[in-house]
Design a protein around this motif. Structure first.
Motif, short mmCIF file in Angstrom:
data_model
loop_
_atom_site.label_atom_id
_atom_site.label_comp_id
_atom_site.label_asym_id
_atom_site.label_seq_id
_atom_site.Cartn_x
_atom_site.Cartn_y
_atom_site.Cartn_z
N PHE A 68 0.89 -1.20 0.15
CA PHE A 68 0.02 0.09 0.00
C PHE A 68 0.85 1.26 -0.05
O PHE A 68 0.61 2.23 -0.69
N GLY A 69 1.89 1.20 1.01
CA GLY A 69 2.68 2.37 0.88
C GLY A 69 3.39 2.63 -0.46
O GLY A 69 3.64 3.70 -1.12
N GLU A 70 3.85 1.45 -1.37
CA GLU A 70 4.50 1.72 -2.46
C GLU A 70 3.40 2.15 -3.50
O GLU A 70 3.75 2.96 -4.35
N ALA A 71 2.17 1.57 -3.40
CA ALA A 71 1.13 2.00 -4.35
C ALA A 71 0.77 3.50 -4.17
O ALA A 71 0.56 4.15 -5.36
N VAL A 72 0.77 3.92 -3.03
CA VAL A 72 0.23 5.30 -2.99
C VAL A 72 1.36 6.14 -3.34
O VAL A 72 1.14 7.21 -4.01
#
Length: 188
Positions: free
Chosen positions: A150-154
């Protein structure tokens, strides 16, 4: 602006913030001490005086477990709260520890040491937070994987831009919460 209630960031804080942001965005090898100094508005000599080496600055700029241990919410709200924090850091332009994890390991001057230390730090923190008592920390591993993704996606992919903030918290928070709830049901 100065005066009561306003703090002037120290040079050390400015360097650390710049280092965290730049390492998180470009990785260890692609960032120079001069890049960090320029971004922080200080000299490269001051950066070296404060931290001694690029490697020591990289280590100081890494995420710490305080972002995980400061979560004092009911267990039923942990998933949404973890997701909320990622989105709030994006909104405020703060560095994202979950997005930095791959760089912490891959671009570290000592990747094996970074892998072992970062893995243990995050798994132990999440396991303690959610009550994962499984030998392999099965549920904590899933939460770490979900939050890193999620951190990477955001941050890296810019996903969820234009989405309703609360909708993302509810939807992705539910995915994370499912692992937490499963852990709560399975772990004594």
């Amino acid at each position: 602006m100065t005066g009561p209630g306003y703090a002037i960031p120290s040079s050390r804080d400015a360097v650390l913030d710049s280092a965290g942001r730049l390492f998180g965005a470009r990785g260890y090898r692609a960032v120079t001490v001069r890049d960090i100094a320029s971004d922080a508005g200080v000299s490269a000599a001051l950066v070296m005086k404060l931290y001694g080496s690029k490697e020591k600055l990289f280590a100081a700029a890494q995420p710490d477990e305080s972002l995980l241990t400061e979560l004092q919410v009911p267990a039923a709200e942990l998933g949404a709260n973890l997701v909320f924090r990622v989105l709030m850091r994006r909104e405020r332009g703060l560095r994202e520890p979950w997005a930095m994890l791959p760089f912490t390991i891959q671009d570290s001057p000592t990747p094996e040491t970074a892998r072992a230390g970062t893995r243990e730090l995050y798994l132990a923190s999440i396991a303690g937070l959610i009550g994962d008592t499984t030998r392999e920390r099965r549920y904590a591993s899933m939460v770490v994987a979900l939050m890193t993704g999620f951190g990477e996606a955001v941050r890296t992919f810019g996903l969820f831009e234009g989405w309703d903030f609360d909708d993302v918290v509810a939807r992705y928070g539910a995915i994370v919460q499912a692992q937490i709830d499963e852990c709560r049901a399975a772990c004594p």
